[in-house]
Design a protein around this motif. Structure first.
Motif, PDB file in Angstrom:
ATOM      1  N   LEU A   1     -16.466 -37.056 -46.266  1.00 15.55           N
ATOM      2  CA  LEU A   1     -17.414 -37.826 -45.437  1.00 15.55           C
ATOM      3  C   LEU A   1     -16.685 -38.665 -44.394  1.00 15.55           C
ATOM      4  O   LEU A   1     -17.113 -38.737 -43.237  1.00 15.55           O
ATOM      5  CB  LEU A   1     -18.271 -38.748 -46.322  1.00 15.55           C
ATOM      6  N   GLN A   2     -15.593 -39.306 -44.798  1.00 17.61           N
ATOM      7  CA  GLN A   2     -14.836 -40.144 -43.858  1.00 17.61           C
ATOM      8  C   GLN A   2     -14.271 -39.324 -42.700  1.00 17.61           C
ATOM      9  O   GLN A   2     -14.297 -39.766 -41.550  1.00 17.61           O
ATOM     10  CB  GLN A   2     -13.716 -40.895 -44.584  1.00 17.61           C
ATOM     11  N   ARG A   3     -13.777 -38.135 -42.989  1.00 14.25           N
ATOM     12  CA  ARG A   3     -13.254 -37.275 -41.915  1.00 14.25           C
ATOM     13  C   ARG A   3     -14.367 -36.847 -40.959  1.00 14.25           C
ATOM     14  O   ARG A   3     -14.179 -36.824 -39.740  1.00 14.25           O
ATOM     15  CB  ARG A   3     -12.552 -36.049 -42.510  1.00 14.25           C
ATOM     16  N   ILE A   4     -15.540 -36.545 -41.512  1.00 22.90           N
ATOM     17  CA  ILE A   4     -16.683 -36.131 -40.685  1.00 22.90           C
ATOM     18  C   ILE A   4     -17.142 -37.289 -39.793  1.00 22.90           C
ATOM     19  O   ILE A   4     -17.513 -37.081 -38.635  1.00 22.90           O
ATOM     20  CB  ILE A   4     -17.826 -35.609 -41.577  1.00 22.90           C
ATOM     21  N   LYS A   5     -17.096 -38.502 -40.331  1.00 19.61           N
ATOM     22  CA  LYS A   5     -17.473 -39.679 -39.527  1.00 19.61           C
ATOM     23  C   LYS A   5     -16.394 -40.012 -38.503  1.00 19.61           C
ATOM     24  O   LYS A   5     -16.693 -40.310 -37.348  1.00 19.61           O
ATOM     25  CB  LYS A   5     -17.717 -40.887 -40.445  1.00 19.61           C
ATOM     26  N   ALA A   6     -15.135 -39.956 -38.926  1.00 15.46           N
ATOM     27  CA  ALA A   6     -14.025 -40.408 -38.071  1.00 15.46           C
ATOM     28  C   ALA A   6     -13.842 -39.552 -36.829  1.00 15.46           C
ATOM     29  O   ALA A   6     -13.502 -40.069 -35.771  1.00 15.46           O
ATOM     30  CB  ALA A   6     -12.723 -40.434 -38.881  1.00 15.46           C
ATOM     31  N   ASP A   7     -14.073 -38.253 -36.941  1.00 19.45           N
ATOM     32  CA  ASP A   7     -13.818 -37.398 -35.773  1.00 19.45           C
ATOM     33  C   ASP A   7     -15.052 -37.165 -34.900  1.00 19.45           C
ATOM     34  O   ASP A   7     -15.031 -36.353 -33.988  1.00 19.45           O
ATOM     35  CB  ASP A   7     -13.177 -36.075 -36.189  1.00 19.45           C
ATOM     36  N   GLY A   8     -16.146 -37.881 -35.196  1.00 20.04           N
ATOM     37  CA  GLY A   8     -17.319 -37.824 -34.329  1.00 20.04           C
ATOM     38  C   GLY A   8     -18.348 -36.762 -34.694  1.00 20.04           C
ATOM     39  O   GLY A   8     -19.405 -36.693 -34.069  1.00 20.04           O
ATOM     40  N   ARG A   9     -18.081 -35.941 -35.708  1.00 15.32           N
ATOM     41  CA  ARG A   9     -19.046 -34.893 -36.066  1.00 15.32           C
ATOM     42  C   ARG A   9     -20.348 -35.471 -36.613  1.00 15.32           C
ATOM     43  O   ARG A   9     -21.421 -34.933 -36.351  1.00 15.32           O
ATOM     44  CB  ARG A   9     -18.441 -33.915 -37.076  1.00 15.32           C
TER      45      ARG A   9
ATOM     46  N   GLN B   1     -21.716 -38.388 -35.806  1.00 12.78           N
ATOM     47  CA  GLN B   1     -22.473 -38.915 -34.674  1.00 12.78           C
ATOM     48  C   GLN B   1     -23.116 -37.776 -33.879  1.00 12.78           C
ATOM     49  O   GLN B   1     -24.259 -37.878 -33.439  1.00 12.78           O
ATOM     50  CB  GLN B   1     -21.576 -39.745 -33.759  1.00 12.78           C
ATOM     51  N   ALA B   2     -22.399 -36.685 -33.704  1.00  8.96           N
ATOM     52  CA  ALA B   2     -22.952 -35.526 -32.993  1.00  8.96           C
ATOM     53  C   ALA B   2     -24.173 -34.967 -33.735  1.00  8.96           C
ATOM     54  O   ALA B   2     -25.168 -34.594 -33.095  1.00  8.96           O
ATOM     55  CB  ALA B   2     -21.887 -34.453 -32.823  1.00  8.96           C
ATOM     56  N   LEU B   3     -24.111 -34.919 -35.064  1.00  7.24           N
ATOM     57  CA  LEU B   3     -25.259 -34.459 -35.849  1.00  7.24           C
ATOM     58  C   LEU B   3     -26.452 -35.389 -35.675  1.00  7.24           C
ATOM     59  O   LEU B   3     -27.587 -34.938 -35.522  1.00  7.24           O
ATOM     60  CB  LEU B   3     -24.897 -34.409 -37.337  1.00  7.24           C
ATOM     61  N   GLU B   4     -26.187 -36.691 -35.718  1.00  8.52           N
ATOM     62  CA  GLU B   4     -27.267 -37.665 -35.549  1.00  8.52           C
ATOM     63  C   GLU B   4     -27.920 -37.508 -34.183  1.00  8.52           C
ATOM     64  O   GLU B   4     -29.149 -37.543 -34.064  1.00  8.52           O
ATOM     65  CB  GLU B   4     -26.734 -39.085 -35.728  1.00  8.52           C
ATOM     66  N   GLU B   5     -27.116 -37.348 -33.158  1.00  7.99           N
ATOM     67  CA  GLU B   5     -27.662 -37.190 -31.806  1.00  7.99           C
ATOM     68  C   GLU B   5     -28.457 -35.894 -31.699  1.00  7.99           C
ATOM     69  O   GLU B   5     -29.508 -35.857 -31.069  1.00  7.99           O
ATOM     70  CB  GLU B   5     -26.535 -37.227 -30.777  1.00  7.99           C
ATOM     71  N   LYS B   6     -27.964 -34.824 -32.308  1.00  4.38           N
ATOM     72  CA  LYS B   6     -28.653 -33.530 -32.254  1.00  4.38           C
ATOM     73  C   LYS B   6     -30.029 -33.601 -32.916  1.00  4.38           C
ATOM     74  O   LYS B   6     -31.019 -33.120 -32.367  1.00  4.38           O
ATOM     75  CB  LYS B   6     -27.803 -32.458 -32.935  1.00  4.38           C
ATOM     76  N   TRP B   7     -30.087 -34.189 -34.116  1.00  4.20           N
ATOM     77  CA  TRP B   7     -31.322 -34.145 -34.895  1.00  4.20           C
ATOM     78  C   TRP B   7     -32.235 -35.351 -34.708  1.00  4.20           C
ATOM     79  O   TRP B   7     -33.441 -35.250 -34.942  1.00  4.20           O
ATOM     80  CB  TRP B   7     -31.002 -33.960 -36.374  1.00  4.20           C
ATOM     81  N   PHE B   8     -31.684 -36.493 -34.317  1.00  3.28           N
ATOM     82  CA  PHE B   8     -32.505 -37.697 -34.221  1.00  3.28           C
ATOM     83  C   PHE B   8     -32.463 -38.345 -32.844  1.00  3.28           C
ATOM     84  O   PHE B   8     -33.165 -39.315 -32.607  1.00  3.28           O
ATOM     85  CB  PHE B   8     -32.060 -38.734 -35.267  1.00  3.28           C
ATOM     86  N   GLY B   9     -31.592 -37.870 -31.970  1.00  2.00           N
ATOM     87  CA  GLY B   9     -31.470 -38.486 -30.654  1.00  2.00           C
ATOM     88  C   GLY B   9     -30.896 -39.883 -30.726  1.00  2.00           C
ATOM     89  O   GLY B   9     -31.098 -40.695 -29.844  1.00  2.00           O
ATOM     90  N   ALA B  10     -30.170 -40.185 -31.807  1.00  4.97           N
ATOM     91  CA  ALA B  10     -29.638 -41.537 -32.010  1.00  4.97           C
ATOM     92  C   ALA B  10     -28.292 -41.676 -31.322  1.00  4.97           C
ATOM     93  O   ALA B  10     -27.516 -40.744 -31.245  1.00  4.97           O
ATOM     94  CB  ALA B  10     -29.479 -41.827 -33.496  1.00  4.97           C
ATOM     95  N   GLU B  11     -28.034 -42.860 -30.837  1.00  3.97           N
ATOM     96  CA  GLU B  11     -26.733 -43.145 -30.240  1.00  3.97           C
ATOM     97  C   GLU B  11     -25.831 -43.861 -31.225  1.00  3.97           C
ATOM     98  O   GLU B  11     -24.677 -44.088 -30.957  1.00  3.97           O
ATOM     99  CB  GLU B  11     -26.912 -44.004 -28.982  1.00  3.97           C
ATOM    100  N   SER B  12     -26.404 -44.239 -32.358  1.00  2.00           N
ATOM    101  CA  SER B  12     -25.613 -44.924 -33.383  1.00  2.00           C
ATOM    102  C   SER B  12     -26.009 -44.361 -34.719  1.00  2.00           C
ATOM    103  O   SER B  12     -26.771 -43.418 -34.812  1.00  2.00           O
ATOM    104  CB  SER B  12     -25.874 -46.431 -33.328  1.00  2.00           C
ATOM    105  N   GLY B  13     -25.514 -45.005 -35.783  1.00  2.69           N
ATOM    106  CA  GLY B  13     -25.816 -44.552 -37.133  1.00  2.69           C
ATOM    107  C   GLY B  13     -27.221 -44.863 -37.578  1.00  2.69           C
ATOM    108  O   GLY B  13     -27.622 -44.532 -38.673  1.00  2.69           O
TER     109      GLY B  13
END
Length: 195
Positions: free
Chosen positions: A168-176, A178-190
């Motif tokens: 989970l930390q690696r997925i968060k740290a490299d931006g993946r 955030q990219a998922l959140e933006e793709k599915w929720f249009g969010a700019e943050s967590g």
């Protein structure tokens, strides 16, 4: 062989030590068994018989980080957590929030996203996501609170816990993440936007 009865008496005491760690089972199978309901877009759902959604892609990323295949199992509310508890599934990624009652039964990952409880409850046209809705009604919130969604798994698996956290930390740290959140929720943050 006089020591045989003594050895037989010791076997029940040794059995907890012989219990394999969940991470060993996952690696031996070469797959991470992920339970979800597949009925709550944009979290997880079926489109043209194909699983899609934020949590489906997150599960795939986690399996990739653990260097195993993701095996998604669509199930219902009654089987979701009991299946994780019994070892039928390794984890559940189904917009579950950690509650004191669930903490007695499961270990949890760190939260993978913060979201509006109202958004999840509004997606609940049928009794899916009962776990999250029940946990919210216990606190009787006046406004729609923000909840942290986490991944439950069987208690007593510290090596699996560490592996899951590192993934989970690696997925968060490299931006993946955030990219998922933006793709599915249009969010700019967590934090997901409120409806």
């Amino acid at each position: 062989m006089r020591f045989l009865p003594g050895l037989i008496c010791l076997l029940p005491l040794l059995s907890p030590l012989a219990h394999a760690e969940l991470i060993d089972d996952v690696n031996d199978r070469g797959e991470l068994r992920i339970a979800l309901e597949a009925n709550t877009p944009p979290f997880n759902f079926k489109k043209d018989e194909k699983l899609e959604g934020f949590e489906v892609e997150l599960g795939q990323l986690l399996a990739n980080e653990l260097d195993v295949r993701a095996d998604f199992v669509v199930t219902d509310t009654n089987d979701l957590l009991t299946g994780v508890e019994s070892g039928k599934y390794d984890i559940a990624i189904n917009h579950i929030t950690q509650t004191p009652a669930l903490t007695d039964r499961f270990d949890f990952s760190e939260p993978y996203i913060r979201t509006s409880a109202q958004l999840i409850a509004q997606k609940d046209e049928q009794p899916q996501s009962i776990l999250l809705v029940q946990s919210l009604t216990e606190a009787k919130p006046k406004a729609s609170p923000t909840v942290n969604l986490a991944i439950p798994f069987q208690k007593g698996n510290p090596a699996f816990h560490a592996s899951l956290e590192n993934a989970l930390q690696r997925i968060k740290a490299d931006g993946r993440m955030q990219a998922l959140e933006e793709k599915w929720f249009g969010a700019e943050s967590g934090e997901m936007p409120k409806p």
